[in-house]
Scaffold this active site. Sequence first.
Site, PDB file in Angstrom:
ATOM      1  N   SER A 142      29.579   1.887  29.760  1.00 38.35           N
ATOM      2  CA  SER A 142      28.352   1.099  29.616  1.00 38.35           C
ATOM      3  C   SER A 142      27.846   0.783  31.027  1.00 38.35           C
ATOM      4  CB  SER A 142      28.683  -0.218  28.898  1.00 38.35           C
ATOM      5  OG  SER A 142      27.627  -1.148  29.028  1.00 38.35           O
ATOM      6  N   TYR A 155      33.902  -7.710  27.434  1.00 36.50           N
ATOM      7  CA  TYR A 155      33.234  -6.400  27.384  1.00 36.50           C
ATOM      8  C   TYR A 155      33.108  -5.811  28.796  1.00 36.50           C
ATOM      9  CZ  TYR A 155      29.665  -3.030  25.754  1.00 36.50           C
ATOM     10  OH  TYR A 155      28.954  -1.897  25.441  1.00 36.50           O
TER      11      TYR A 155
HETATM   12  P1  NAD Z   1      28.059   0.474  16.600  1.00 38.38           P
HETATM   13  O1  NAD Z   1      28.484  -0.887  16.201  1.00 38.38           O
HETATM   14  O2  NAD Z   1      26.836   1.068  15.987  1.00 38.38           O
HETATM   15  O3  NAD Z   1      29.258   1.514  16.388  1.00 38.38           O
HETATM   16  C1  NAD Z   1      30.587   1.212  16.724  1.00 38.38           C
HETATM   17  C2  NAD Z   1      31.508   2.199  16.052  1.00 38.38           C
HETATM   18  O4  NAD Z   1      32.860   1.834  16.382  1.00 38.38           O
HETATM   19  C3  NAD Z   1      31.388   2.205  14.527  1.00 38.38           C
HETATM   20  O5  NAD Z   1      31.553   3.506  14.028  1.00 38.38           O
HETATM   21  C4  NAD Z   1      32.585   1.331  14.109  1.00 38.38           C
HETATM   22  O6  NAD Z   1      33.068   1.615  12.805  1.00 38.38           O
HETATM   23  C5  NAD Z   1      33.594   1.738  15.173  1.00 38.38           C
HETATM   24  N1  NAD Z   1      34.675   0.767  15.289  1.00 38.38           N
HETATM   25  C6  NAD Z   1      34.609  -0.575  15.521  1.00 38.38           C
HETATM   26  N2  NAD Z   1      35.833  -1.115  15.490  1.00 38.38           N
HETATM   27  C7  NAD Z   1      36.700  -0.109  15.221  1.00 38.38           C
HETATM   28  C8  NAD Z   1      38.105  -0.039  15.047  1.00 38.38           C
HETATM   29  N3  NAD Z   1      38.887  -1.125  15.144  1.00 38.38           N
HETATM   30  N4  NAD Z   1      38.667   1.165  14.779  1.00 38.38           N
HETATM   31  C9  NAD Z   1      37.892   2.271  14.659  1.00 38.38           C
HETATM   32  N5  NAD Z   1      36.548   2.268  14.812  1.00 38.38           N
HETATM   33  C10 NAD Z   1      35.970   1.091  15.090  1.00 38.38           C
HETATM   34  O7  NAD Z   1      27.923   0.388  18.188  1.00 38.38           O
HETATM   35  P2  NAD Z   1      27.253   1.380  19.269  1.00 38.38           P
HETATM   36  O8  NAD Z   1      26.160   0.627  19.930  1.00 38.38           O
HETATM   37  O9  NAD Z   1      26.972   2.720  18.698  1.00 38.38           O
HETATM   38  O10 NAD Z   1      28.442   1.458  20.323  1.00 38.38           O
HETATM   39  C11 NAD Z   1      29.205   2.634  20.558  1.00 38.38           C
HETATM   40  C12 NAD Z   1      29.777   2.564  21.958  1.00 38.38           C
HETATM   41  O11 NAD Z   1      28.707   2.574  22.906  1.00 38.38           O
HETATM   42  C13 NAD Z   1      30.596   1.304  22.236  1.00 38.38           C
HETATM   43  O12 NAD Z   1      31.728   1.627  23.017  1.00 38.38           O
HETATM   44  C14 NAD Z   1      29.626   0.443  23.024  1.00 38.38           C
HETATM   45  O13 NAD Z   1      30.305  -0.456  23.864  1.00 38.38           O
HETATM   46  C15 NAD Z   1      28.897   1.512  23.805  1.00 38.38           C
HETATM   47  N6  NAD Z   1      27.603   1.082  24.329  1.00 38.38           N
HETATM   48  C16 NAD Z   1      26.585   0.707  23.482  1.00 38.38           C
HETATM   49  C17 NAD Z   1      25.380   0.307  24.021  1.00 38.38           C
HETATM   50  C18 NAD Z   1      24.201  -0.079  23.167  1.00 38.38           C
HETATM   51  O14 NAD Z   1      23.192  -0.546  23.720  1.00 38.38           O
HETATM   52  N7  NAD Z   1      24.243   0.101  21.872  1.00 38.38           N
HETATM   53  C19 NAD Z   1      25.197   0.289  25.411  1.00 38.38           C
HETATM   54  C20 NAD Z   1      26.252   0.678  26.222  1.00 38.38           C
HETATM   55  C21 NAD Z   1      27.452   1.070  25.682  1.00 38.38           C
END
Ligand code: NAD
Length: 260
Positions: A142, A155
Amino acid sequence: MKLVRSAIVTGSTSGIGLGIARALAASGANVMLNGLGDAKEIDALRTVLAKEFGVEVSYSAANMLNKDEIAGMVEQTKKQLGSVDILVNNAGIQHVAPVHQFPDDQWDRILAINLSSTFHAIKHALPIMKEGNFGRIVNIASVHGLVGSTGKAAYVAAKHGVIGLTKVVALENANSNVTCNAICPGWVRTPLVEKQIEARAAEKKISIAAATEDLLREKQPSLRFATVDQLGSLVVFLSSEAAGSMTGVSLPVDGAWTAQ
Ligand code: NAD
């Protein structure tokens, strides 16, 4: 770009992980899905992806809080898809609170899911990648792996850790055909961010549209969300032969957030 490979994407039942799984499947890779969710919906997703792209799609319910289940997911992938060539460590959660009020259990869960699961998956996938003389590890970190923000102690600590881990894995495998890189997205409109927009709207007593604009204006100069398709395409590139000399890097996809 055509990839005839087998890939694990953790946390691919939603958001960015789902976008990455789609992009990898579209490029010809067999995919092991993983993540939480309704079993019937996940099975339907598996079937749709397999049919749409003519690849094998399996699912592991491994909980990223459990290292034995993570080892099992890697084993299952080798058994069902023949190898583990690409590993995308994407599963992640968020909790927002100031340090002095940060719940201990949320700290532990965020560190376990966002950082330790990445270590465990890499540890088990590496020997299989080395045996096949090909490996592409992509860690979804991130912008918070590069800079801090208030309220996100766990985080930010976990994501900085992911970038450190990425560098060590890259160094340890630099003379093999296994690369390890991190992607550092800024705001992407997924369920994880939707919750933060809703919290901002409630706190400032403004509409969702106004809270969305406020959220972007505060950090992301492009004033646009990065998209899951853009992130998927980048993962496909990092997973290709063409990216064989890129390793140990952290690539921001953040509309100039970290350029400030
Ligand atoms: P999201 O909530 O849409 O998806 C998260 C995924 O992780 C889901 O499939 C969920 O089922 C899975 N998950 C959560 N806990 C779990 C567990 N204990 N075991 C197995 N799977 C689990 O979130 P997202 O925004 O798509 O985030 C995905 C990644 O991208 C994360 O690592 C997040 O930190 C990173 N990220 C997101 C953003 C953003 O703006 N959305 C920005 C930077 C980084």
